[in-house]
Design an enzyme around this catalytic site. Structure first.
Site, short mmCIF file in Angstrom:
data_model
loop_
_atom_site.label_atom_id
_atom_site.label_comp_id
_atom_site.label_asym_id
_atom_site.label_seq_id
_atom_site.Cartn_x
_atom_site.Cartn_y
_atom_site.Cartn_z
N LEU A 1 -3.10 -25.58 0.83
CA LEU A 1 -3.85 -26.30 1.83
C LEU A 1 -5.10 -27.11 1.46
O LEU A 1 -5.21 -28.36 1.55
CB LEU A 1 -4.10 -25.76 3.23
CG LEU A 1 -3.23 -25.54 4.12
CD1 LEU A 1 -3.74 -24.73 5.34
CD2 LEU A 1 -2.77 -26.79 4.94
N GLY A 2 -5.93 -26.34 0.61
CA GLY A 2 -6.97 -27.04 0.06
C GLY A 2 -8.05 -27.53 0.85
O GLY A 2 -8.86 -28.40 0.42
N VAL A 3 -8.13 -27.03 2.27
CA VAL A 3 -9.42 -27.30 3.01
C VAL A 3 -9.84 -26.17 3.52
O VAL A 3 -9.41 -25.04 3.83
CB VAL A 3 -8.94 -28.26 4.32
CG1 VAL A 3 -8.24 -29.60 3.64
CG2 VAL A 3 -7.86 -27.50 4.87
N GLY B 1 3.33 6.90 7.73
CA GLY B 1 4.80 7.09 7.54
C GLY B 1 5.79 5.76 7.93
O GLY B 1 6.69 5.84 7.35
N ASN B 2 5.27 5.36 8.91
CA ASN B 2 6.14 4.05 9.54
C ASN B 2 5.85 2.79 8.67
O ASN B 2 6.78 1.95 8.74
CB ASN B 2 5.86 3.79 10.71
CG ASN B 2 6.75 4.61 11.94
OD1 ASN B 2 6.28 5.33 12.56
ND2 ASN B 2 7.86 4.15 12.18
N SER B 3 4.98 2.65 7.90
CA SER B 3 4.48 1.41 7.06
C SER B 3 5.58 1.19 6.17
O SER B 3 6.22 2.21 5.53
CB SER B 3 3.13 1.95 6.19
OG SER B 3 2.01 2.08 7.03
N ASP C 1 0.23 -7.63 1.49
CA ASP C 1 0.49 -6.02 1.39
C ASP C 1 1.93 -5.94 1.51
O ASP C 1 2.56 -5.26 2.22
CB ASP C 1 -0.13 -5.58 2.72
CG ASP C 1 0.01 -4.03 2.79
OD1 ASP C 1 0.04 -3.57 1.80
OD2 ASP C 1 -0.14 -3.35 3.83
N HIS D 1 0.88 -1.12 0.08
CA HIS D 1 -0.11 -0.09 -0.13
C HIS D 1 0.68 1.19 0.21
O HIS D 1 0.33 2.43 -0.29
CB HIS D 1 -1.09 -0.17 1.38
CG HIS D 1 -0.24 0.30 2.46
ND1 HIS D 1 -0.24 -0.77 3.45
CD2 HIS D 1 -0.02 1.38 3.03
CE1 HIS D 1 0.42 -0.20 4.56
NE2 HIS D 1 0.42 1.04 4.32
#
Length: 466
Positions: free
Chosen positions: A269-271, A212-214, A138, A108
């Protein structure tokens, strides 16, 4: 002699009454004995944390009738003064993870940027390009050209080794004021925070994290990267001591995918699973409500092929505890495709294990991407058979069969609100199991069209004129 013995006994009694925890206190003999400082860790890590400035041109999506020549004749090309383009700018942080200029940040922050400027701690500036942008985690990986000069880096740590209470530092550029360091502890592990990413498994910290820390670094006292700061919980927009970081093990997986020059392919995983509750635990005869309950699975699921079935309770993957479906997805997502994992589960109260293949989601059946034609309201939909690979790409549940919208081409469907990820269930009462069924259904003529769509688990039934 009697008085001497009595005096000795009194002295021993006094000594015995001194608390065992009492310590001899001494004056500090050096500055180091009175100073606690994070400066050595900061000196080691801060040079590898960068500021990121992005700019992108956003084209507004005008309402369909604004694009009609009749309306443009009266209102102009922009329709009621709505601009067609606008510039979006964002500010964030990033972490250098390789000497040749590989930088990881949040999707982002920089994933969609058309112009990206990276500013190092020594004020050098570089233009960056996006190597990989992964919306589901993200995370984004950038590359800058250093012309052979080596950059400072932060090495990855095993985020699974973190414990609640460990000291951590958050380094970034909050509010654009410049590089800032804040300290705190690991407040919780395996936190879920809806809306941040599909892989809701975060490190929670009370180290101050602000806008801004992102994309900045969360480091431990060894100066190693344990997470990428990504979000805060706040009503005011400022830090209130609840911040979230993406674990370093997830970050490492995304960076390795970028190095390989491809997109992120996660183990499958498929479950379908659900959280263990106290009532379910009691019905299964379990002492405590922990683990993830298997509800059902795709026939090609590696767990199903390894022998797991409905009602089994997943409790560990490769020795790492699993206490929720989110934890199971996270543990599996950090494994390397092509290997095997030991899965521990409970069945009828008994602990069992199985060796499970770590595979990518299979593309079976073949996609058979097709643009629907004809005079139906579905004309212009680009559809595909719903395989596990397509389901993973679009972020929709896997199914044994189905037809999913993967894109929108020119046609009436673009104006009727269909979206990529919509699963076409029925057309005029006819169930759609494959692209072939969808093509056949839309080639017929009809005065009215009844279409049933599954959108993120919500079934929507709509009627359109022919």
């Amino acid at each position: 002699m009697i008085w001497l013995r009595s005096l000795l006994a009194l002295v021993l009694l006094c000594l015995a009454s001194v608390p065992a925890t009492a310590q001899i206190r001494e004056l500090p003999q050096s500055r180091e004995q009175v100073q606690l400082s994070f400066a050595p860790v900061v000196r080691q890590t801060a040079p590898a944390v960068v500021n990121i400035y992005t700019r992108r041109l956003v084209r507004n999506q005008l309402l369909p009738f604004f694009q009609d020549p009749f309306f443009q004749r009266f209102f102009g090309n922009n329709g009621f003064g709505i601009p067609r383009e606008r510039v979006e700018r964002s500010l964030g942080s990033g972490v250098i993870v390789s000497e040749d200029g590989l930088i990881v940040t949040n999707n982002h922050v920089a994933g969609q940027g058309s112009e990206i400027l990276v500013v190092l701690s020594d004020k050098r500036e570089f233009e960056a390009k996006v190597l990989l942008a992964d919306e589901r985690t993200d995370l984004a990986v950038l590359k800058i050209e250093t012309n052979g000069s080596k950059l400072p880096t932060i090495a990855f740590d095993d985020s699974d080794s973190l414990q609640v209470g460990d000291l951590v530092l958050a380094i970034g550029n909050p509010f654009g004021v410049g590089q800032t360091v804040t300290s705190g502890i690991v407040s919780a592990l395996a936190r879920t925070a809806a809306g941040i990413s599909d892989y809701q498994f975060f490190i929670q910290t009370d180290a101050a994290i602000n806008p801004g820390n992102s994309g900045g670094a969360l480091v431990d006292m060894n100066g190693r990267l344990v997470g990428i700061n990504t979000a805060i919980y706040s009503r005011s927009g400022g830090s209130i001591g609840i911040g979230f970081a993406i674990p370093a093990n997830t970050v490492r997986m995304v960076v390795e995918s970028a190095r390989a020059g491809g997109k992120v392919v996660r183990p499958w995983l498929g479950v379908n699973m659900q959280d263990m509750t106290a009532d379910i635990a009691e019905s299964l005869g379990l002492a405590a409500p922990t683990g993830a309950v298997v509800l059902d699975g795709h026939p090609l699921s590696p767990l199903i092929k390894a022998g797991l079935r409905t009602g089994d309770v997943l409790i560990a993957i490769d020795g790492k505890p699993v206490d929720s479906p989110a934890a199971a997805n996270y543990r599996f997502s950090t494994l390397r495709i092509g290997g095997r994992a030991e899965v521990a589960f409970l069945r009828d109260g008994k602990r069992m294990t199985a060796q499970v293949a770590v595979i990518a989601p299979p593309e079976e059946p073949a996609q058979n991407r097709t643009t629907l034609q004809g005079r139906s309201p579905l004309a212009g939909l680009v559809v595909a058979n719903l395989s596990p690979a397509v389901a993973e790409e679009l972020g929709v549940p896997s199914a044994r069969e189905g037809v999913v919208v993967v894109d929108l081409a020119r046609g009436p469907a673009r104006q009727l609100g269909f979206r990529p990820g919509d699963i076409l269930v029925e057309v005029n009462g006819r169930k759609l199991g494959s692209v072939k069924d969808a093509v056949a259904a839309t080639q017929r003529s009809a005065r009215m069209w009844e279409v049933v769509v599954n959108r993120k688990g919500q079934v929507i039934s709509s009627t359109f004129g022919g």
